[in-house]
Design an enzyme around this catalytic site. Structure first.
Site, PDB file in Angstrom:
ATOM      1  N   ASP A 101       0.818  -1.222   0.000  1.00 31.89           N
ATOM      2  CA  ASP A 101       0.000   0.000   0.000  1.00 31.89           C
ATOM      3  C   ASP A 101       0.853   1.274   0.000  1.00 31.89           C
ATOM      4  O   ASP A 101       0.335   2.356  -0.283  1.00 31.89           O
ATOM      5  CB  ASP A 101      -1.018   0.002   1.168  1.00 31.89           C
ATOM      6  N   ASP A 114       2.874   3.931   9.645  1.00 33.72           N
ATOM      7  CA  ASP A 114       2.914   2.503   9.894  1.00 33.72           C
ATOM      8  C   ASP A 114       3.875   2.187  11.036  1.00 33.72           C
ATOM      9  O   ASP A 114       4.983   1.694  10.852  1.00 33.72           O
ATOM     10  CB  ASP A 114       3.246   1.689   8.634  1.00 33.72           C
TER      11      ASP A 114
HETATM   12 ZN   LIG Z   1       0.322   0.573   5.306  1.00 29.97          ZN
HETATM   13 ZN   LIG Z   2       2.752  -1.491   6.558  1.00 23.92          ZN
END
Ligand SMILES: [Zn+2]
Ligand SMILES: [Zn+2]
Length: 313
Positions: free
Chosen positions: A64, A208
């Protein structure tokens, strides 16, 4: 400086949120942090284009955050870009770019450099620097910080005249921090004609990660913190194991590190409403926003009268 959130979602794109990417514009240069699927389209929609793009910083190699890279590189080549571009990211980013180019059979018509990094200083310029810090996710992940150096204090014209400094080149030398000697042998020091140094601006992109011990120090005093806010409190027990933060955890970090403004991104597709998440975060840190795609945030110099010394020590 201005930050534009190109994609505010995480995991997979929805009709409401594209995947992670944030543009940072500073004095004619543009940087992009992460390059989720469709980043090139978001750049077109935002009208930022890519002419000023100098570098792309990838946080980690989860799809992503990187799937948009090949498309953007191809389009820039078709769009006859000639300016050099550098991509920074963790180990593996070079292989990903090389394999994309090999199997998708596209060349790039501009100098492209891919640098694998593991943290520390990334770019050092006269006016600012960019550093990277490993965070705590499920795979090796980097946060990035652009920090401007303090600017010299304001030139006090009246003081210069009072001290008998003639207008002209001596002003410039004093402004750049040099002592000057006047005709009669009198030495004038820069601090006699300059106000206190004025803090530069700092932006951190930390996406993240679960909360981790070194975060606060890296983020301290940032004017804008763009942070992983994947989940609301309802997922509190799952967010850590998944390598993410809740909105509340991100806001707690913002409060402890004394940041100016918090913008939450990487919002899970599970949330159709962000109301609860925003309320939870604002209990910890009121100046929090949950980003929508293409939201822009200005990062201004602090007005001198309001400079909070504690944020810049
Ligand atoms: Zn991510
Ligand atoms: Zn990630």
């Amino acid at each position: 400086m201005r930050a534009v959130i190109l994609g505010s979602g995480g995991a997979f794109p929805t009709s409401r949120r594209m995947l992670p990417a944030a543009a940072l514009l500073r004095e004619g240069e543009m940087f992009i942090f992460d390059c989720g699927e469709g980043t090139q389209l978001q750049l077109a929609k935002s009208r930022l284009g890519w002419a000023r793009l100098r570098a792309i910083f990838i946080s980690h190699l989860h799809g992503d955050h990187v799937i948009g890279l090949a498309g953007l590189l191809m389009t820039m080549s078709m769009g006859s870009r000639t300016d050099p571009l550098t991509i920074y990211g963790p180990a593996g980013i070079r292989g990903y770019v090389d394999l994309s180019r090999k199997y998708l059979k596209f060349g790039v018509a501009y100098p492209l450099e891919v640098r694998e990094i593991s943290g520390g200083p990334v770019i050092e310029e006269a006016e600012y620097r960019i550093d990277a810090l490993p965070v705590d996710h499920r795979v090796f992940t980097l946060a990035y910080r652009l920090k401007e150096y303090p600017r010299p204090g304001r030139f006090d014209l009246a003081a210069a005249e009072r001290l008998g400094v003639p207008a002209g080149p001596l002003y410039k030398r004093l402004q750049s921090g040099e002592e000057v000697t006047l005709g009669g042998g009198r030495v004038v020091k820069p601090e006699e004609v300059l106000g206190p140094a004025r803090p530069g601006r700092t932006v951190v992109y930390m996406v993240d990660t679960r909360p981790f011990p070194g975060a606060e120090e890296f983020v301290r005093g940032a004017d804008l913190l763009i942070h992983d806010g994947m989940f609301a409190d309802d997922m509190d027990s799952e967010s850590g194991p998944k390598g993410h933060s809740t909105a509340r955890q991100a806001a707690r970090l913002a409060r402890k590190a004394g940041v100016g403004q918090l913008v939450l991104v990487h919002i899970s597709p599970r949330y159709l409403s962000i109301r609860e998440m925003l309320e939870e975060a604002r209990e910890e840190f009121p100046n929090t926003r949950v980003a929508r795609d293409l939201d822009a945030y200005e990062i201004n110099y602090q007005p001198e009268s309001l400079i909070d010394k504690s944020r810049h020590t």
